[in-house]
Design an enzyme around this catalytic site. Structure first.
Site, PDB file in Angstrom:
ATOM      1  N   THR A  12       0.819  -1.222   0.000  1.00 56.25           N
ATOM      2  CA  THR A  12       0.000   0.000   0.000  1.00 56.25           C
ATOM      3  C   THR A  12       0.847   1.263   0.000  1.00 56.25           C
ATOM      4  OG1 THR A  12      -1.846  -1.066   1.073  1.00 56.25           O
ATOM      5  CG2 THR A  12      -1.673   1.289   1.407  1.00 56.25           C
ATOM      6  N   SER A  54       1.172  -7.554  -1.135  1.00 56.15           N
ATOM      7  CA  SER A  54       1.920  -8.598  -0.414  1.00 56.15           C
ATOM      8  C   SER A  54       1.153  -9.908  -0.286  1.00 56.15           C
ATOM      9  CB  SER A  54       2.399  -8.100   0.951  1.00 56.15           C
ATOM     10  OG  SER A  54       1.347  -8.035   1.866  1.00 56.15           O
ATOM     11  N   THR A  85       1.617  -4.608   4.122  1.00 52.69           N
ATOM     12  CA  THR A  85       1.482  -4.993   5.533  1.00 52.69           C
ATOM     13  C   THR A  85       0.835  -6.368   5.718  1.00 52.69           C
ATOM     14  OG1 THR A  85      -0.648  -3.864   5.712  1.00 52.69           O
ATOM     15  CG2 THR A  85       1.318  -2.599   6.300  1.00 52.69           C
TER      16      THR A  85
END
Ligand code: ASP
Length: 318
Positions: A12, A54, A85
């Site tokens: 992000t 991710s 994250t």
């Protein structure tokens, strides 16, 4: 000035909005330019390793990162990795096992909001991550929100909040306050001991066994699911059980399947769905019998740490 290598992987922090939602787009040079405080802090070189959400990061990508760190290890004082994250805790834990006798900081960070958004947490996280990478504290760590967490102890707990990660079953390494990074005195004593001890050479053991699965137990789950993993050639299973750990031994008795898997050479690790305080296989027969069948305890490890450690151990130990 300290020389720091930035390895970017997407997430992000580097996203731009599209019709389908946020997509990683920005490169390392752009990220650095957007944090004016970095220019006076250190000399930064950036290298793009990936540009992914991710959720798409896999063990092969952890190996790419480990090799990039190995290749550049002696040319830099510290390393920052920007990462989505969602699976950052897996990557941090995997690197913690792969980077042996690490004497330099390897800092993972990301953000809950893209760096181009007003009031994003990205600028602060990057500023703190580079400060940590300049701080001579060796090890893999996660810098996020207002704290620094050991690489194998981090877990993402919030999907939106800035302070997304917690340190599980261990003190965080540092708090980040208005005045800067406050490293825990106990950690600094440990660092001093490591630095005073005879130095073992930095070594990257990047082999991983990807045929590891995580089975999250739910009440009534059919243990026959283990046969599927055996048939597919899996080498390791983490069973995320309830409470202090162990497996059902009543109407749905998991023990015969566990024994069958262990006899087939599959390593079984019992972890827990509870976030804190870990596994104790000797508290109840459900755990005692699982241990007798050959299952090992994940102890105080998070599920992310237990899964990556099993992948790493299967490939690096007999
Ligand atoms: N989906 C994003 C990722 O993990 C979330 C984030 O970076 O915060 O890549």
């Amino acid at each position: 000035m300290k020389k720091i290598l930035l390895l970017t992987t997407g997430g992000t922090i580097a996203c731009e909005p599209t019709a389908d939602g946020l997509v990683p787009a920005l490169d390392g040079a752009t990220l650095i330019k957007m944090v004016p405080g970095l220019s006076g802090l250190c000399d930064i070189t950036s290298q793009e390793i990936l540009n992914l959400d991710s959720s798409n990061i896999e063990p092969v990508h952890w190996q790419l990162l480990a090799r990039a760190l190995e290749k550049n290890y002696f040319d830099f004082d510290g390393f920052v990795i920007t990462h989505g994250t969602d699976t950052l805790a897996y990557t941090a834990a995997a690197l913690s096992w792969m980077l042996q006798h690490l004497q330099k900081p390897v800092v993972l960070t990301g953000a809950q909001q893209p760096i181009t958004m007003p009031n994003s947490d990205a600028q602060a996280n990057l500023q703190h991550a580079f400060a940590a990478a300049c701080a001579n504290v060796p090890g893999v760590m996660v810098v996020f929100g207002n704290k620094i967490i050991g690489g194998s102890q981090a877990q993402k707990m919030y999907t939106e909040s800035r302070d997304a990660f917690v340190s599980v079953n261990a003190e965080s390494w540092a708090d980040i306050t208005q005045t800067g990074i406050c490293w825990r005195p106990r950690l600094m004593q440990q660092v001093a001991r490591v630095q005073a001890a005879p130095q073992f050479g930095f070594k990257v053991l990047s082999a991983l066994e990807p045929r590891v699965a995580l089975i999250k137990l739910i009440p009534g789950l059919d243990p026959g699911i283990i046969d599927y993993y055996l048939a597919q050639g899996y080498k390791g299973l983490v069973l995320e059980g309830f409470g202090a750990g162990g497996v059902p031994n009543g109407h749905r008795n998991w023990l015969p399947k566990l024994e069958k898997a262990v006899q087939a050479g599959v390593r079984i690790v019992c972890a827990t769905q509870c976030v804190y305080e870990g596994v104790n296989l000797h508290k109840y027969p459900i755990g005692t019998w699982a241990a007798r069948a050959g299952a090992k305890s994940a102890g105080l490890l998070t599920t992310e740490a237990a899964v990556t450690k099993l992948m790493w151990e299967l490939a690096n130990t007999k």
